[in-house]
Design an enzyme around this catalytic site. Structure first.
Site, PDB file in Angstrom:
ATOM      1  N   ARG A 124      -6.168  -0.295  -0.131  1.00  0.00           N
ATOM      2  CA  ARG A 124      -5.706   1.090  -0.151  1.00  0.00           C
ATOM      3  C   ARG A 124      -6.168   1.686  -1.475  1.00  0.00           C
ATOM      4  O   ARG A 124      -6.087   1.027  -2.511  1.00  0.00           O
ATOM      5  CB  ARG A 124      -4.199   1.156  -0.058  1.00  0.00           C
ATOM      6  CG  ARG A 124      -3.709   2.588  -0.013  1.00  0.00           C
ATOM      7  CD  ARG A 124      -2.250   2.606   0.277  1.00  0.00           C
ATOM      8  NE  ARG A 124      -1.777   3.918   0.564  1.00  0.00           N
ATOM      9  CZ  ARG A 124      -1.314   4.286   1.748  1.00  0.00           C
ATOM     10  NH1 ARG A 124      -1.345   3.447   2.759  1.00  0.00           N
ATOM     11  NH2 ARG A 124      -0.836   5.470   1.930  1.00  0.00           N
ATOM     12  N   HIS A 154      -6.642   6.136   7.965  1.00  0.00           N
ATOM     13  CA  HIS A 154      -5.671   5.054   7.916  1.00  0.00           C
ATOM     14  C   HIS A 154      -5.664   4.452   9.325  1.00  0.00           C
ATOM     15  O   HIS A 154      -4.709   4.619  10.073  1.00  0.00           O
ATOM     16  CB  HIS A 154      -4.300   5.629   7.534  1.00  0.00           C
ATOM     17  CG  HIS A 154      -3.263   4.600   7.211  1.00  0.00           C
ATOM     18  ND1 HIS A 154      -3.528   3.249   7.167  1.00  0.00           N
ATOM     19  CD2 HIS A 154      -1.943   4.728   6.925  1.00  0.00           C
ATOM     20  CE1 HIS A 154      -2.403   2.601   6.862  1.00  0.00           C
ATOM     21  NE2 HIS A 154      -1.437   3.475   6.715  1.00  0.00           N
ATOM     22  N   ARG A 206       5.367  -0.158   2.183  1.00  0.00           N
ATOM     23  CA  ARG A 206       5.546  -0.386   3.614  1.00  0.00           C
ATOM     24  C   ARG A 206       4.275  -0.955   4.255  1.00  0.00           C
ATOM     25  O   ARG A 206       4.318  -1.950   4.977  1.00  0.00           O
ATOM     26  CB  ARG A 206       5.883   0.962   4.258  1.00  0.00           C
ATOM     27  CG  ARG A 206       6.555   0.920   5.564  1.00  0.00           C
ATOM     28  CD  ARG A 206       6.742   2.355   6.032  1.00  0.00           C
ATOM     29  NE  ARG A 206       7.213   3.204   4.944  1.00  0.00           N
ATOM     30  CZ  ARG A 206       8.493   3.463   4.725  1.00  0.00           C
ATOM     31  NH1 ARG A 206       9.402   2.968   5.523  1.00  0.00           N
ATOM     32  NH2 ARG A 206       8.848   4.242   3.727  1.00  0.00           N
ATOM     33  N   THR A 207       3.157  -0.313   3.987  1.00  0.00           N
ATOM     34  CA  THR A 207       1.898  -0.758   4.589  1.00  0.00           C
ATOM     35  C   THR A 207       1.510  -2.150   4.086  1.00  0.00           C
ATOM     36  O   THR A 207       1.082  -3.011   4.842  1.00  0.00           O
ATOM     37  CB  THR A 207       0.774   0.253   4.259  1.00  0.00           C
ATOM     38  OG1 THR A 207       1.168   1.529   4.727  1.00  0.00           O
ATOM     39  CG2 THR A 207      -0.530  -0.146   4.903  1.00  0.00           C
ATOM     40  N   LYS A 209      -8.385  -1.300 -17.179  1.00  0.00           N
ATOM     41  CA  LYS A 209      -9.321  -1.570 -18.271  1.00  0.00           C
ATOM     42  C   LYS A 209     -10.639  -0.832 -18.061  1.00  0.00           C
ATOM     43  O   LYS A 209     -11.581  -1.003 -18.832  1.00  0.00           O
ATOM     44  CB  LYS A 209      -9.591  -3.075 -18.369  1.00  0.00           C
ATOM     45  CG  LYS A 209      -8.358  -3.884 -18.722  1.00  0.00           C
ATOM     46  CD  LYS A 209      -8.658  -5.371 -18.662  1.00  0.00           C
ATOM     47  CE  LYS A 209      -7.378  -6.183 -18.661  1.00  0.00           C
ATOM     48  NZ  LYS A 209      -7.610  -7.535 -18.120  1.00  0.00           N
TER      49      LYS A 209
END
Lengths: 153, 302
Positions: B101, B129, B51-52, B80
């Protein structure tokens, strides 16, 4: 006993610094924070002396060594009641107490396991938000590390 | 603004909030522009948040910009064993702005300090956020006509919910009155109440949900998650106590709106959706405009 300690510490060195009133269990942290293990001057350590204030205390005597305030204040994290005697020509010329600095850089570990500072190689940074009961706010995760959980890197 | 990046809601002042909201209003009137036509935005999602990510990418694409990036760490060199430091250093060569994020708290702050490219924090663990908070502010301003002197009910998980903490910090600059409704285990942490005390702002705390919501201008609902409870029986006992139902909205103020950061599970009954006071889906749309405003502001285009 206490008086004898005092006498011993001031008479033992000609010039230098005596750090007194270190909690006995914080001695090795003080050594690590001040990098004393890498110093080439004469140093005397004493520990487990009886202390009314601290229970057991430790003392460090450093010949020909003088600290800048910003360096010595780093030990306030583990030895908030530490007292410094500055010795010149066998006499105490100055007494100082340590003060918790505003920012703690590269000394303490954040208690939040999900903090980036515990997962990536970086220099930790905290702002001191409370001095009475020591509380450090992590610059990265913004969480509080309190007195009880302060761990020295 | 203290820096170019937006990592924490406290990086912005009250004036910044108002400026971004005014910009978002402009974008809402004209969401399709070409001001980002020569810009590349990297969306680095070290953990998935569809969504974000889509909201950010929609904001960029509508302004004519281009998007590169990854949607979870499995499709990047993180698997990795690459450090965040290296990833950020490399990606900085390819873009004009980083939206990231990350599951670890403080990751965005760290990233913002090792690159000259501005960083927007799209969520760092349970920490911050800020674009969610700004879109909440925009939604409140739009529906109430002001941000000043409002009465805000926060319901559900007030202990771990980062959105309510950030919203509290932001709204406390506008003389808000707060009512905290939560089970004992999920109460608003003392540090936030202490913060309100210092500012002389009023708040109440209550366990029961359903009474006294008639004074609300905003009801901000959050999800009560099972894993937050130490005692599973306590969860079973409380899980249905913080559900908003349509009939509970009778007698509430005409201007009152229900907000939710989404996703919801069952804490807002579906029968609320038809009520004009339900605002959470429009709230999500506002996210595109507010992100357009933040991006344009950070890149110095507005």
């Amino acid at each position: 006993m206490h008086m004898q300690d005092k006498k011993l510490e001031v008479s033992a060195i000609e010039n230098g610094t005596v750090i007194d009133h270190i909690p006995a269990n914080a001695l090795f942290k003080v050594i690590s924070i001040l990098n004393l293990d890498k110093m080439d001057r004469q140093i005397t350590f004493g520990t487990n002396f009886d202390s009314k204030k601290l229970g057991k205390k430790a003392i460090v005597k450093l010949s020909d060594t003088f600290f800048k305030d910003k360096d010595i204040n780093k030990i306030a994290l583990v030895a908030p009641q530490a007292k410094l005697n500055i010795i010149r020509n066998y006499k105490v010329v100055e007494k100082k107490v340590v003060e918790v600095p505003e920012d703690i850089i590269g000394i303490a570990k954040c208690m939040n396991p999900k903090c980036i500072s515990n997962n990536e190689k970086l220099i930790t940074r905290f702002r001191v938000v409370s001095r009475q009961e020591l509380r450090l706010k992590c610059h990265y995760c913004e969480k509080i590390t309190d007195q009880e959980h302060i761990e020295i890197i | 603004m203290k820096s170019k990046s937006l990592v924490s809601i406290t990086d912005y002042s009250k004036e910044d909030y108002l400026r971004i909201i005014a910009l978002a209003e402009e974008f809402e009137k004209m969401p399709n522009q070409t001001i980002l036509s020569d810009k590349v935005v990297a969306t680095l999602f070290f953990e998935p948040s569809t969504r974000t990510r889509l909201s950010f990418e929609s904001a960029v694409l509508k302004l004519g910009g281009k998007v590169i990036g990854f949607s979870d760490s499995n499709s990047s060199s993180v698997t990795k064993g690459e450090t965040l430091y290296d990833t950020i250093k490399i990606v900085s060569n390819y873009c004009d702005l980083i939206v990231m994020r990350h599951p670890l708290e403080g990751a965005a702050r760290f990233a913002s300090e090792i690159t000259s490219v501005p960083v927007i924090n799209a969520g760092d663990g349970a920490n911050q956020h800020p674009t969610q908070t700004l879109l909440d502010l925009y939604s409140i301003a739009k529906t109430q006509g002001t941000l000043e002197n409002l009465t805000i009910f926060m319901v559900g998980d007030l202990k771990y919910g980062r959105t309510v903490h950030s919203l509290l910090m932001a709204m406390s600059q506008f003389q808000a009155t707060f009512h905290f409704v939560s089970p004992d285990e999920l109460k608003m942490p003392d540090e936030y109440k202490y913060y309100l005390d210092c500012l002389g702002l009023k708040y109440t705390e209550q366990k029961e949900f359903g009474t006294h919501i008639d004074t609300a201008d905003i009801i901000y609902m959050t999800r009560v998650q099972k894993e937050r409870f130490s005692d599973p029986i306590e969860y079973e006992r409380t899980k249905n106590a913080y559900v908003l139902k349509n009939r509970m909205l009778e007698g509430t103020k005409e201007n009152m709106r229900v907000l939710h950061p989404l996703p919801r599970v069952n804490e807002i009954d579906q029968d609320v959706d038809v009520n004009p006071k339900a605002y959470y889906f429009t709230q999500a749309l506002n996210g595109v405009f507010i992100r357009q405003a933040i991006i344009a502001s950070i890149l110095g285009l507005k």
